[in-house]
Design a protein around this motif. Structure first.
Motif, PDB file in Angstrom:
ATOM      1  N   MET A  58       0.826  -1.215   0.000  1.00 32.70           N
ATOM      2  CA  MET A  58       0.000   0.000   0.000  1.00 32.70           C
ATOM      3  C   MET A  58       0.863   1.270   0.000  1.00 32.70           C
ATOM      4  SD  MET A  58      -2.873  -1.080   2.830  1.00 32.70           S
ATOM      5  CE  MET A  58      -3.526   0.580   2.926  1.00 32.70           C
ATOM      6  N   PHE A  59       2.100   1.148   0.457  1.00 36.86           N
ATOM      7  CA  PHE A  59       2.933   2.331   0.641  1.00 36.86           C
ATOM      8  C   PHE A  59       4.146   2.297  -0.270  1.00 36.86           C
ATOM      9  CE2 PHE A  59       1.010   1.190   4.779  1.00 36.86           C
ATOM     10  CZ  PHE A  59       0.169   2.280   4.923  1.00 36.86           C
ATOM     11  N   SER A  60       4.715   3.464  -0.493  1.00 37.84           N
ATOM     12  CA  SER A  60       5.991   3.587  -1.197  1.00 37.84           C
ATOM     13  C   SER A  60       6.978   4.297  -0.272  1.00 37.84           C
ATOM     14  CB  SER A  60       5.821   4.362  -2.504  1.00 37.84           C
ATOM     15  OG  SER A  60       5.307   5.661  -2.245  1.00 37.84           O
ATOM     16  N   LEU A  61       8.244   4.092  -0.520  1.00 45.69           N
ATOM     17  CA  LEU A  61       9.262   4.578   0.410  1.00 45.69           C
ATOM     18  C   LEU A  61      10.264   5.462  -0.307  1.00 45.69           C
ATOM     19  CD1 LEU A  61      10.394   4.324   3.359  1.00 45.69           C
ATOM     20  CD2 LEU A  61      11.774   2.420   2.507  1.00 45.69           C
ATOM     21  N   ASP A  62      10.708   6.476   0.397  1.00 41.51           N
ATOM     22  CA  ASP A  62      11.745   7.348  -0.120  1.00 41.51           C
ATOM     23  C   ASP A  62      12.631   7.770   1.057  1.00 41.51           C
ATOM     24  OD1 ASP A  62      13.247   8.833  -1.801  1.00 41.51           O
ATOM     25  OD2 ASP A  62      11.773  10.445  -2.090  1.00 41.51           O
ATOM     26  N   ILE A  63      13.895   8.030   0.756  1.00 38.47           N
ATOM     27  CA  ILE A  63      14.817   8.497   1.794  1.00 38.47           C
ATOM     28  C   ILE A  63      15.184   9.940   1.471  1.00 38.47           C
ATOM     29  CG2 ILE A  63      17.074   8.163   2.869  1.00 38.47           C
ATOM     30  CD1 ILE A  63      16.831   5.193   2.159  1.00 38.47           C
ATOM     31  N   ILE A  64      14.997  10.800   2.451  1.00 37.79           N
ATOM     32  CA  ILE A  64      15.271  12.220   2.241  1.00 37.79           C
ATOM     33  C   ILE A  64      16.212  12.715   3.323  1.00 37.79           C
ATOM     34  CG2 ILE A  64      13.035  12.613   1.133  1.00 37.79           C
ATOM     35  CD1 ILE A  64      12.135  13.932   3.799  1.00 37.79           C
ATOM     36  N   GLU A  65      16.779  13.868   3.061  1.00 37.60           N
ATOM     37  CA  GLU A  65      17.641  14.482   4.060  1.00 37.60           C
ATOM     38  C   GLU A  65      16.810  14.957   5.237  1.00 37.60           C
ATOM     39  OE1 GLU A  65      20.103  17.543   2.522  1.00 37.60           O
ATOM     40  OE2 GLU A  65      21.166  16.221   1.124  1.00 37.60           O
ATOM     41  N   ASN A  66      17.413  14.906   6.399  1.00 40.49           N
ATOM     42  CA  ASN A  66      16.727  15.311   7.624  1.00 40.49           C
ATOM     43  C   ASN A  66      16.330  16.782   7.538  1.00 40.49           C
ATOM     44  OD1 ASN A  66      15.658  15.425  10.135  1.00 40.49           O
ATOM     45  ND2 ASN A  66      17.491  14.818  11.234  1.00 40.49           N
ATOM     46  N   ASP A  67      15.104  17.028   7.883  1.00 34.75           N
ATOM     47  CA  ASP A  67      14.566  18.392   7.844  1.00 34.75           C
ATOM     48  C   ASP A  67      13.918  18.673   9.191  1.00 34.75           C
ATOM     49  OD1 ASP A  67      13.402  20.819   7.365  1.00 34.75           O
ATOM     50  OD2 ASP A  67      12.357  20.207   5.531  1.00 34.75           O
ATOM     51  N   THR A  68      14.447  19.659   9.867  1.00 32.82           N
ATOM     52  CA  THR A  68      13.929  19.971  11.220  1.00 32.82           C
ATOM     53  C   THR A  68      12.481  20.444  11.188  1.00 32.82           C
ATOM     54  OG1 THR A  68      14.875  22.196  11.015  1.00 32.82           O
ATOM     55  CG2 THR A  68      16.205  20.534  12.173  1.00 32.82           C
ATOM     56  N   ASN A  69      12.018  20.914  10.013  1.00 31.03           N
ATOM     57  CA  ASN A  69      10.624  21.376   9.893  1.00 31.03           C
ATOM     58  C   ASN A  69       9.642  20.209   9.817  1.00 31.03           C
ATOM     59  OD1 ASN A  69      11.310  24.121   9.894  1.00 31.03           O
ATOM     60  ND2 ASN A  69      11.768  24.051   7.688  1.00 31.03           N
ATOM     61  N   LYS A  70      10.143  19.022   9.516  1.00 31.93           N
ATOM     62  CA  LYS A  70       9.270  17.860   9.395  1.00 31.93           C
ATOM     63  C   LYS A  70       9.179  17.150  10.742  1.00 31.93           C
ATOM     64  CE  LYS A  70       8.835  18.375   4.912  1.00 31.93           C
ATOM     65  NZ  LYS A  70       7.558  18.852   4.337  1.00 31.93           N
ATOM     66  N   GLN A  71       7.964  17.081  11.275  1.00 27.74           N
ATOM     67  CA  GLN A  71       7.738  16.413  12.560  1.00 27.74           C
ATOM     68  C   GLN A  71       7.584  14.920  12.336  1.00 27.74           C
ATOM     69  OE1 GLN A  71       4.620  18.221  14.847  1.00 27.74           O
ATOM     70  NE2 GLN A  71       4.577  16.570  16.340  1.00 27.74           N
ATOM     71  N   LEU A  72       8.261  14.140  13.159  1.00 27.48           N
ATOM     72  CA  LEU A  72       8.194  12.684  13.029  1.00 27.48           C
ATOM     73  C   LEU A  72       6.846  12.166  13.543  1.00 27.48           C
ATOM     74  CD1 LEU A  72      11.790  11.734  14.249  1.00 27.48           C
ATOM     75  CD2 LEU A  72      10.988  12.023  11.897  1.00 27.48           C
ATOM     76  N   PHE A  73       6.453  11.019  12.965  1.00 32.84           N
ATOM     77  CA  PHE A  73       5.209  10.330  13.343  1.00 32.84           C
ATOM     78  C   PHE A  73       3.992  11.287  13.303  1.00 32.84           C
ATOM     79  CE2 PHE A  73       2.369   7.802  16.151  1.00 32.84           C
ATOM     80  CZ  PHE A  73       2.395   6.641  15.407  1.00 32.84           C
ATOM     81  N   LYS A  74       3.912  12.010  12.193  1.00 38.80           N
ATOM     82  CA  LYS A  74       2.775  12.908  11.946  1.00 38.80           C
ATOM     83  C   LYS A  74       2.461  12.839  10.462  1.00 38.80           C
ATOM     84  CE  LYS A  74       1.147  17.649  12.268  1.00 38.80           C
ATOM     85  NZ  LYS A  74       1.453  19.058  12.621  1.00 38.80           N
ATOM     86  N   ILE A  75       1.171  12.763  10.135  1.00 36.36           N
ATOM     87  CA  ILE A  75       0.761  12.609   8.733  1.00 36.36           C
ATOM     88  C   ILE A  75       0.581  13.978   8.092  1.00 36.36           C
ATOM     89  CG2 ILE A  75      -1.767  12.524   8.975  1.00 36.36           C
ATOM     90  CD1 ILE A  75      -1.431   9.850   7.186  1.00 36.36           C
ATOM     91  N   TYR A  76       1.034  14.066   6.844  1.00 30.29           N
ATOM     92  CA  TYR A  76       0.952  15.318   6.080  1.00 30.29           C
ATOM     93  C   TYR A  76       0.238  15.063   4.753  1.00 30.29           C
ATOM     94  CZ  TYR A  76       4.513  17.311   9.217  1.00 30.29           C
ATOM     95  OH  TYR A  76       5.206  17.772  10.301  1.00 30.29           O
ATOM     96  N   ASP A  77      -0.426  16.118   4.251  1.00 29.80           N
ATOM     97  CA  ASP A  77      -0.956  16.076   2.883  1.00 29.80           C
ATOM     98  C   ASP A  77       0.145  16.575   1.959  1.00 29.80           C
ATOM     99  OD1 ASP A  77      -3.752  15.257   3.214  1.00 29.80           O
ATOM    100  OD2 ASP A  77      -3.966  17.126   4.319  1.00 29.80           O
ATOM    101  N   CYS A  78       0.587  15.714   1.059  1.00 34.02           N
ATOM    102  CA  CYS A  78       1.639  16.111   0.128  1.00 34.02           C
ATOM    103  C   CYS A  78       1.196  15.837  -1.313  1.00 34.02           C
ATOM    104  CB  CYS A  78       2.939  15.379   0.439  1.00 34.02           C
ATOM    105  SG  CYS A  78       2.783  13.582   0.440  1.00 34.02           S
ATOM    106  N   LYS A  79       2.062  16.166  -2.268  1.00 31.39           N
ATOM    107  CA  LYS A  79       1.723  16.051  -3.677  1.00 31.39           C
ATOM    108  C   LYS A  79       1.411  14.604  -4.064  1.00 31.39           C
ATOM    109  CE  LYS A  79       4.242  18.530  -6.449  1.00 31.39           C
ATOM    110  NZ  LYS A  79       5.398  18.969  -7.275  1.00 31.39           N
ATOM    111  N   GLU A  80       2.142  13.663  -3.479  1.00 30.08           N
ATOM    112  CA  GLU A  80       1.954  12.250  -3.826  1.00 30.08           C
ATOM    113  C   GLU A  80       0.725  11.636  -3.174  1.00 30.08           C
ATOM    114  OE1 GLU A  80       4.563  13.590  -2.413  1.00 30.08           O
ATOM    115  OE2 GLU A  80       6.468  12.963  -3.290  1.00 30.08           O
TER     116      GLU A  80
END
Length: 344
Positions: A58-80
């Motif tokens: 059901m899911f796809s995975l990507d690895i990104i650089e650490n971003d302090t603005n992104k809160q862990l274990f929180k769902i976001y609405d994104c383009k994908e």
């Protein structure tokens, strides 16, 4: 159902129904928001499980650089679609970005919306039935009160006719012994009471036949003769011609009686009443005080001053509708009123 009953019914129905719809909409909106949060929260926990074995398709995975603005274990609405960020198992400035496909989420959301919509339709019809029941129930006290009032009016009409007829008969007998001004006044007063009786009699008319030959000019002249004695300072200007129609004599007489009486009653001290007939149209114009609200003037018991009962023009409109006579009123305050009757 009578007009005032319809008005009361629909007013009660719509007020209650709209109130329930607003309250239900608020509840459904709160339910929708809460359910969407639950759906997203459930997806988030599935994403968390996915980071342990990466086996859920059901899911796809990507690895990104650490971003302090992104809160862990929180769902976001994104383009994908829906995204969440988790710590990467390895050390380094990277985060795991788990994505729930946009189309999959839209499908899940649409399924929820369809269920909610079906539920809303059921609620809508349930509220409709409840509102109808409330409106019908709320009419009962008014119907009972009006029924009592109509019974009272019928008794009053019956009791009013006897003394009025007696006064008229005795005044005519007195005339044979001598013609006095006082007798004429008594006779005019008795005719006024008789006219009121006829109006009351037609408050709730039954079936009215429309196959009589009615001579409009004769009815007008007959009424003017009486009104001229009651209102000697009023000038009657006539431009009449013979007009014969197929209708109900008594009902047409009531219409003309009420309009001419009002034209005199609410006129100036030395005012005028202009009466004319053109083709199938009768026009009665006065130089009186005028009417403030011509839209309400046909409503039963509506009065713009303390005199009268507020039933005359209501009866006129009811009779015109029954007899297929088109009636219109134009009026200006302190200038006068014009009533136009178009006979079929």
């Amino acid at each position: 159902m009578k007009n005032y009953e319809k008005k009361s019914f629909f007013t009660s129905f719509f007020l209650f129904f709209i109130t329930l719809i607003i309250l239900s909409s608020i509840v459904l909106y709160m339910y929708h928001e809460d359910k969407v949060k639950d759906i997203k929260q459930n997806i988030l926990y599935q994403m968390k499980d996915y980071t342990f074995d990466f086996k859920n398709k059901m899911f796809s995975l990507d690895i990104i650089e650490n971003d302090t603005n992104k809160q862990l274990f929180k769902i976001y609405d994104c383009k994908e679609g829906l995204c969440a960020y988790f710590e990467a198992p390895s050390t380094g400035p990277y985060l795991l970005k788990v994505v729930y496909d946009k189309k999959k989420y839209e499908k899940l959301y649409n399924e929820f919306l369809i269920k909610t919509f079906k539920f809303s339709i059921v609620i809508f019809f349930l509220l409709l039935i409840i509102s109808l029941g409330f409106a019908i129930y709320s009419l009962r006290p008014m119907k009972e009160a009006l029924h009592l009032l109509e019974d009272f009016l019928k008794d009053l009409i019956h009791d009013l006719n006897t003394p009025a007829t007696s006064i008229l008969l005795n005044s005519r007998l007195l005339r044979k012994r001598g013609d006095f001004e006082e007798i004429e006044r008594i006779e005019l007063s008795a005719k006024t009471i008789s006219s009121l009786y006829k109006n009351l009699e037609l408050i709730t008319p039954n079936s009215i036949t429309k196959d009589e030959s009615v001579f409009v000019e004769e009815l007008i002249n007959k009424k003017i003769e009486v009104l001229h004695k009651i209102y000697p300072n009023i000038e009657f200007i006539k431009n009449l011609k013979n007009l014969e129609i197929k209708n109900n004599t008594n009902a047409v007489e009531r219409i003309i009686d009420n309009i001419l009486t009002n034209a005199c009653k609410y006129n100036k001290k030395k005012g005028q009443v202009i009466i004319s007939i053109k083709n199938q149209t009768l026009i009665i114009k006065d130089t009186g005080i005028g009417i403030k609200n011509t839209k309400k003037v046909f409503q039963r018991y509506y009065k713009e001053n303390e005199t009268g009962l507020g039933i005359g023009l209501s009866i006129v409109k009811q009779l015109c509708d029954t007899l297929d006579i088109k009636i219109s009123i134009e009026s200006k305050e302190a200038e006068g009123t014009q009533v136009k009757l178009v006979f079929p």
